[in-house]
Scaffold this motif. Sequence first.
Motif, short mmCIF file in Angstrom:
data_model
loop_
_atom_site.label_atom_id
_atom_site.label_comp_id
_atom_site.label_asym_id
_atom_site.label_seq_id
_atom_site.Cartn_x
_atom_site.Cartn_y
_atom_site.Cartn_z
N LEU A 179 0.83 -1.20 0.00
CA LEU A 179 0.00 0.00 0.00
C LEU A 179 0.86 1.25 0.00
CD1 LEU A 179 -2.73 -0.85 2.68
CD2 LEU A 179 -3.01 -0.84 0.19
N ASN A 180 0.62 2.14 -0.96
CA ASN A 180 1.20 3.48 -0.93
C ASN A 180 0.31 4.32 -0.02
OD1 ASN A 180 2.88 2.38 -2.83
ND2 ASN A 180 2.36 3.80 -4.47
N ALA A 181 0.80 4.62 1.17
CA ALA A 181 -0.10 5.19 2.19
C ALA A 181 0.48 6.43 2.85
CB ALA A 181 -0.42 4.13 3.25
N GLY A 182 1.23 7.22 2.12
CA GLY A 182 1.83 8.42 2.67
C GLY A 182 0.90 9.61 2.77
N GLY A 183 -0.34 9.45 2.31
CA GLY A 183 -1.30 10.55 2.39
C GLY A 183 -0.94 11.74 1.53
N HIS A 215 5.73 4.28 0.36
CA HIS A 215 5.50 5.66 -0.06
C HIS A 215 5.31 6.57 1.15
CE1 HIS A 215 5.00 8.72 -2.94
NE2 HIS A 215 4.09 8.19 -3.75
N LEU A 216 6.18 6.41 2.14
CA LEU A 216 6.16 7.19 3.36
C LEU A 216 7.44 8.02 3.49
CD1 LEU A 216 5.04 4.33 5.78
CD2 LEU A 216 3.56 6.14 4.91
N GLU A 217 7.30 9.27 3.94
CA GLU A 217 8.45 10.10 4.30
C GLU A 217 9.47 10.23 3.17
OE1 GLU A 217 10.04 8.53 7.95
OE2 GLU A 217 8.09 8.40 8.90
N VAL A 224 1.90 11.51 5.98
CA VAL A 224 1.81 10.40 6.93
C VAL A 224 3.21 9.86 7.20
CG1 VAL A 224 0.92 8.07 7.31
CG2 VAL A 224 -0.52 9.78 6.20
N THR A 225 3.52 9.65 8.46
CA THR A 225 4.81 9.10 8.85
C THR A 225 4.67 7.61 9.20
OG1 THR A 225 4.52 9.58 11.19
CG2 THR A 225 5.46 11.34 9.80
N ARG A 226 5.80 6.96 9.30
CA ARG A 226 5.81 5.56 9.72
C ARG A 226 5.19 5.42 11.12
NH1 ARG A 226 10.57 5.99 6.51
NH2 ARG A 226 10.80 4.24 5.04
N GLU A 227 5.53 6.35 11.99
CA GLU A 227 5.02 6.27 13.35
C GLU A 227 3.50 6.42 13.37
OE1 GLU A 227 5.05 5.63 17.37
OE2 GLU A 227 6.59 5.26 15.85
N ILE A 238 -3.94 -4.63 14.53
CA ILE A 238 -3.50 -5.33 13.31
C ILE A 238 -1.99 -5.22 13.10
CG2 ILE A 238 -5.72 -5.09 12.12
CD1 ILE A 238 -4.50 -2.66 10.63
N LEU A 239 -1.27 -4.77 14.13
CA LEU A 239 0.16 -4.52 13.95
C LEU A 239 0.92 -5.80 13.63
CD1 LEU A 239 2.17 -2.23 13.97
CD2 LEU A 239 2.51 -2.61 16.43
N ASP A 240 0.36 -6.95 13.99
CA ASP A 240 1.04 -8.22 13.72
C ASP A 240 1.07 -8.57 12.24
OD1 ASP A 240 -1.77 -8.55 13.82
OD2 ASP A 240 -1.55 -10.71 14.15
N ARG A 241 0.25 -7.91 11.43
CA ARG A 241 0.24 -8.20 9.99
C ARG A 241 0.44 -6.95 9.13
NH1 ARG A 241 -5.16 -8.08 7.60
NH2 ARG A 241 -6.74 -7.52 9.13
N VAL A 242 0.90 -5.88 9.75
CA VAL A 242 1.23 -4.65 9.02
C VAL A 242 2.73 -4.41 9.15
CG1 VAL A 242 0.90 -2.16 8.89
CG2 VAL A 242 -1.05 -3.66 9.34
N PHE A 243 3.41 -4.33 8.02
CA PHE A 243 4.86 -4.14 7.99
C PHE A 243 5.16 -2.73 7.49
CE2 PHE A 243 3.90 -8.59 7.60
CZ PHE A 243 4.80 -9.19 8.48
N ILE A 244 5.99 -2.01 8.22
CA ILE A 244 6.29 -0.61 7.92
C ILE A 244 7.81 -0.47 7.87
CG2 ILE A 244 5.74 1.79 8.54
CD1 ILE A 244 3.73 0.38 10.64
N PRO A 245 8.44 -0.92 6.82
CA PRO A 245 9.91 -1.00 6.79
C PRO A 245 10.58 0.36 6.65
CG PRO A 245 9.00 -1.57 4.65
CD PRO A 245 7.83 -1.43 5.58
N GLU A 246 11.79 0.43 7.19
CA GLU A 246 12.65 1.59 6.98
C GLU A 246 13.28 1.48 5.60
OE1 GLU A 246 12.96 4.11 9.10
OE2 GLU A 246 11.60 3.15 10.55
#
Length: 254
Positions: A179-183, A215-217, A224-227, A238-246
């Motif tokens: 998902l491109n979710a940077g808002g 598509h964050l930061e 929208v930030t990673r945090e 749902i954090l167990d199935r959402v990955f927000i990599p650096e």
Amino acid sequence: MNIQQVRNATIIVEYGGKKILIDPMLGKKGCMPPFPFSRNQHLRNPLHELPFPVEEVLKGVDAVLLTHLHDDHIDEAAYEAIPKDMRLLVQDENDRQVVMSHGFNHVEVVGDNTRIGEVSIQKAESQHGNFIMKYPAGHTAGYVFTHPQEKTLYHAGDTIWYAGVKRNLKRFRPEVITLNAGGNGFRLGGRVIMNDEDVVKVAAAAPDAKLFVTHLEGVNHNSVTREMVRKRAEVAGILDRVFIPEDGETVEDL
């Protein structure tokens, strides 16, 4: 499958024995002006350097997949760095002509069953903004990957949360979703891609899928930030199935 976050919307997907680079933005930090009529006009794009050299980004790549041709998805540095005999996949004939004008020899429009080896790729519905921004933002595409030994992957690309995404989830039943979710958005017309709230909506609509958020930061019109995504996912359980990599991080065995 393995998915590596490079920077901004640029990711590398290792899938079915193939390595596919999606939406390469390869320029140096600050080499482009800020996107106009948006936030953070004092910041030049991209906001950060690549986490590793361009040569490493391109190493072993079998094909480049472009959701669309905006500068934060393929820039001049990418047009220059990608080998001219590389296979490039695009959403439509107009994009094919533009990419070919940069000297590439193998550019093709993704059809109903485009293949890279045994990997099958097809387009999915996408809308780059609401009714006000739909036409100024232009066409874009999502893509669905399938392979006999892999989970179905849906790369949503630059799209808002709307009925077409719901149809994609119902039609393809993806087990992994990027998902491109940077808002990203503008002062007039609002957001043109998803945000942290939409990550939760997608997760609810696809309760068995893992989500890779990108598509964050990366550019000045991100909001929208990673945090923010992390906190939203934690509250939703749902954090167990959402990955927000650096940048530079790889999520393996999805």
